[in-house]
Design a protein around this motif. Structure first.
Motif, short mmCIF file in Angstrom:
data_model
loop_
_atom_site.label_atom_id
_atom_site.label_comp_id
_atom_site.label_asym_id
_atom_site.label_seq_id
_atom_site.Cartn_x
_atom_site.Cartn_y
_atom_site.Cartn_z
N ALA A 227 0.84 -1.21 0.00
CA ALA A 227 0.00 0.00 0.00
C ALA A 227 0.87 1.26 0.00
O ALA A 227 0.54 2.26 -0.63
N LEU A 228 2.01 1.20 0.68
CA LEU A 228 2.90 2.36 0.73
C LEU A 228 3.45 2.69 -0.66
O LEU A 228 3.70 3.84 -0.99
N LYS A 229 3.62 1.64 -1.47
CA LYS A 229 4.18 1.84 -2.83
C LYS A 229 3.09 2.16 -3.86
O LYS A 229 3.40 2.64 -4.94
N ALA A 230 1.84 1.84 -3.53
CA ALA A 230 0.78 1.96 -4.54
C ALA A 230 0.31 3.40 -4.70
O ALA A 230 0.34 4.18 -3.75
N LYS A 231 -0.12 3.72 -5.92
CA LYS A 231 -0.72 5.04 -6.16
C LYS A 231 -2.06 5.10 -5.46
O LYS A 231 -2.81 4.11 -5.45
N ARG A 232 -2.41 6.27 -4.93
CA ARG A 232 -3.70 6.45 -4.28
C ARG A 232 -4.83 6.03 -5.22
O ARG A 232 -4.86 6.45 -6.37
N GLY A 233 -5.70 5.19 -4.72
CA GLY A 233 -6.86 4.79 -5.52
C GLY A 233 -6.64 3.59 -6.41
O GLY A 233 -7.61 3.01 -6.91
N SER A 234 -5.37 3.21 -6.64
CA SER A 234 -5.14 2.07 -7.54
C SER A 234 -5.40 0.75 -6.80
O SER A 234 -5.30 0.68 -5.57
N TRP A 235 -5.70 -0.28 -7.55
CA TRP A 235 -5.98 -1.59 -6.95
C TRP A 235 -4.69 -2.24 -6.47
O TRP A 235 -3.68 -2.24 -7.20
N ILE A 236 -4.75 -2.79 -5.27
CA ILE A 236 -3.64 -3.62 -4.78
C ILE A 236 -4.11 -5.07 -4.94
O ILE A 236 -5.11 -5.48 -4.34
N LEU A 237 -3.39 -5.81 -5.77
CA LEU A 237 -3.81 -7.17 -6.10
C LEU A 237 -2.74 -8.16 -5.68
O LEU A 237 -1.55 -7.83 -5.62
N GLY A 238 -3.17 -9.37 -5.41
CA GLY A 238 -2.19 -10.39 -5.07
C GLY A 238 -2.89 -11.59 -4.50
O GLY A 238 -4.07 -11.80 -4.72
N GLY A 239 -2.14 -12.39 -3.76
CA GLY A 239 -2.76 -13.55 -3.16
C GLY A 239 -1.78 -14.66 -2.86
O GLY A 239 -0.59 -14.42 -2.68
N GLY A 240 -2.31 -15.88 -2.83
CA GLY A 240 -1.49 -17.02 -2.49
C GLY A 240 -1.60 -17.36 -1.01
O GLY A 240 -0.93 -18.27 -0.53
N TRP A 241 -2.45 -16.65 -0.28
CA TRP A 241 -2.55 -16.92 1.16
C TRP A 241 -3.25 -18.25 1.43
O TRP A 241 -4.03 -18.72 0.62
N ASN A 242 -2.90 -18.81 2.57
CA ASN A 242 -3.50 -20.07 3.00
C ASN A 242 -3.71 -19.98 4.50
O ASN A 242 -2.77 -20.07 5.27
N ASN A 243 -4.97 -19.77 4.91
CA ASN A 243 -5.29 -19.57 6.33
C ASN A 243 -4.89 -20.76 7.19
O ASN A 243 -4.66 -20.60 8.38
N ASP A 244 -4.80 -21.94 6.60
CA ASP A 244 -4.41 -23.11 7.39
C ASP A 244 -2.99 -22.97 7.94
O ASP A 244 -2.64 -23.61 8.93
N LEU A 245 -2.17 -22.13 7.29
CA LEU A 245 -0.80 -21.95 7.76
C LEU A 245 -0.74 -21.14 9.06
O LEU A 245 0.24 -21.18 9.78
N TRP A 246 -1.78 -20.34 9.33
CA TRP A 246 -1.79 -19.61 10.61
C TRP A 246 -2.88 -20.14 11.54
O TRP A 246 -3.42 -19.42 12.36
N GLY A 247 -3.26 -21.38 11.35
CA GLY A 247 -4.17 -22.00 12.30
C GLY A 247 -5.61 -22.11 11.84
O GLY A 247 -6.44 -22.67 12.53
N GLY A 248 -5.93 -21.54 10.66
CA GLY A 248 -7.25 -21.78 10.10
C GLY A 248 -8.18 -20.59 10.08
O GLY A 248 -9.11 -20.55 9.27
N GLU A 249 -7.95 -19.60 10.96
CA GLU A 249 -8.86 -18.45 11.02
C GLU A 249 -8.93 -17.76 9.65
O GLU A 249 -7.89 -17.44 9.06
N LEU A 250 -10.15 -17.54 9.18
CA LEU A 250 -10.28 -16.90 7.87
C LEU A 250 -10.02 -15.40 8.01
O LEU A 250 -10.45 -14.77 8.98
N PRO A 251 -9.30 -14.82 7.05
CA PRO A 251 -9.01 -13.39 7.15
C PRO A 251 -10.27 -12.57 6.89
O PRO A 251 -11.18 -13.04 6.21
#
Ligand SMILES: *[C@@H]1O[C@H](CO)[C@@H](O)[C@H](O)[C@H]1NC(C)=O
Ligand SMILES: *[C@@H]1O[C@H](CO)[C@@H](O)[C@H](O)[C@H]1NC(C)=O
Length: 474
Positions: free
Chosen positions: A139-163
């Motif tokens: 977010a610090l690098k992104a232009k104001r208003g632009s979409w921040i996209l990404g992924g690859g997260w897996n909640n099971d790696l931090w115990g299962g709680e959904l973000p």
């Protein structure tokens, strides 16, 4: 593990040398011809002192091979290749390294993968704080208003709680954010993105999708399967240049791992516009092919809804458009994914007792399209994760095959991840390809270990599963 790294590294070295010669072979041939006119067949390169796996059972391993114009002419002992060696022949001493034929990855999404390689990467993140920190950095690098996209997260790696959106809202108040789960069947939007997309407590779940909500009915930020389209429709389409670079980036990465051919299922998933696949075909693959930029071979699958369009192209041009592009067949989805609790099971999920998954395409239209595709000779691949989804597709394949008659059709089930007892045998009996991905089994292992099992008895999964036969479980 070490052995695998050694193999990968050897292949990478080997391939880069092979491709160097591919590029330069014409030059060498002309140059040699002008100096030493000769009718003797000379090769460009002799690779020696290797452990070369030939795939030929009568002659499984060789130590040397001779290459001309980027093709292997002969494998054997070093001395047996001497008649092919000439003035311009180079030699490469592998010093005992292993050489295997290029790997074929039977299920990839090249453009998605290439795009993801330069976006917010949450693969392997195992703490909530690290998710927040990584998103904050972006977010610090992104232009104001632009979409921040990404992924690859897996909640099971931090115990299962959904973000939920509130995890990241404070650090992303100026940008809409969309982060997909590693399986691609669920994504997290922040509140800016939900607002932009008009997702509120009054929004209805679309067919084949779920908007996760708090007990008060407020959207949490998580959208599952077809509900992802509520956000995806708002994200500006990636430019042609970005898609081209993504395909080339992912292809280069594949080569570093020794993968020289892939079956690509494109950017199609439930709820996404089918036109995308066709635009990628012309804008990206045909462009790369005609400008000499393809570096791995691709076999392309297209959304099953567009089977007649694919049939027309194949009818005119054939399956192999070039050395690099092969038109494979059509793909559809019947359910979602395990990690998103949208895989279709006979029994409900343990942690979600009113839910036994989603059927993302209605049976009759799936049947009609499969019939039509198969009748026109196209290969059909259908995504099925849960046991009920697999049963449904196996039944449907059986009925289509008996109606359309015997032929070498090679129906595929993508993932074939959870099978009811006895179901595995049906694959063999009906001649169905179980297109199993090992990365899915890693996801499954993480999930079943961290949550206890969900809905089905552990024994049932482990005993009925193909992976067990592959000695993947410890
Ligand atoms: C939805 O949210 C609005 C605004 O926060 C609130 O006034 C309304 O009562 C909510 N409706 C339901 C059905 O929860
Ligand atoms: C499927 O095909 C049958 C027979 O052609 C037709 O009557 C039916 O309306 C079709 N259903 C769907 C959902 O396309």
């Amino acid at each position: 593990m070490n052995r695998f790294i050694v193999i990968s590294a050897s292949i990478a070295i080997f391939l880069s040398i092979l491709f160097f010669h591919l590029l330069n072979s014409n030059y060498w041939l002309k140059w040699r011809a002008s100096l030493v006119p000769s009718t003797k067949l000379e090769v460009d390169l002799i690779v020696k002192n290797g452990v070369i796996f030939t795939s030929d059972p009568s002659f499984p391993v060789a130590d040397s091979m001779a290459i001309r114009d980027g093709r292997i002419l002969r494998v054997g002992s070093y001395s047996s290749l001497q008649d092919l060696s000439g003035y311009g022949t180079k030699e490469l001493n592998l010093e005992g390294k292993i050489v295997v034929p290029g790997f074929i990855d039977s299920h990839v999404h090249l453009i998605f993968a290439g795009l993801q390689m330069v976006r917010v990467q949450l693969q392997g993140v195992n703490q909530k704080d690290e998710v927040v920190r990584t998103v904050k950095e972006a977010a610090l690098k992104a232009k104001r208003g632009s979409w921040i996209l990404g992924g690859g997260w897996n909640n099971d790696l931090w115990g299962g709680e959904l973000p939920v959106a509130s995890w990241i809202d404070d650090v992303t108040s100026d940008n809409p954010v969309w982060l997909t789960r590693m399986d691609g069947h669920m994504g997290l939007a922040n509140s800016v993105a939900l607002k932009l997309a008009g997702v509120t407590n009054l929004s209805k779940d679309p067919n084949g999708g779920t908007i996760m909500r708090t007990s008060d009915g407020e959207p949490t930020g998580l959208l599952i399967d077809a509900a992802m389209e509520l956000i995806l429709a708002r994200i500006p389409e990636v430019s042609v240049d970005e898609r081209r670079e993504a395909m080339l980036r992912a292809s280069s990465f594949a080569l570093t791992r020794g993968v020289t051919a892939v079956v690509d299922f494109g950017r199609y998933f439930p709820g996404a516009p089918v036109e995308r696949s066709w635009k990628d075909f012309s804008d990206v693959f045909q462009w790369a092919d005609s400008s000499g930029k393809m570096i791995i071979r691709v076999c392309l699958f297209f959304p099953m809804e567009t089977w007649s369009r694919l049939y027309d192209v194949i009818h005119k041009a054939g399956h192999a458009l070039s050395n690099w592009i092969y038109l494979g067949g059509v793909k559809a989805f019947v359910d979602g994914s395990l990690g998103s609790n949208s895989a279709l099971f006979h029994e409900p999920y343990f942690d979600d007792p009113h839910n036994s998954g989603l059927q993302v395409m209605e049976s009759e239209s799936l049947f009609n399209m499969t019939m039509a595709s198969d009748k026109s000779g196209l290969q059909v691949a259908i995504h099925a994760i849960g046991d009920r989804a697999n049963d449904l597709i196996l039944d449907m394949y059986e009925s289509v095959a008996s109606t359309n008659g015997k032929r070498d059709r090679r129906f595929r089930i993508e993932h074939a991840q959870h099978l009811a007892p006895g179901t595995a045998d049906r694959f063999g009996k009906q001649g169905i390809i179980a297109s199993v991905q090992i990365t899915c089994s890693v996801m499954l292992m993480l999930r079943s270990e961290s949550l206890g099992w969900i809905g089905l008895k552990r024994d049932h999964i482990f005993s009925s599963h193909f992976y067990q036969a592959m000695h993947c479980w410890r």
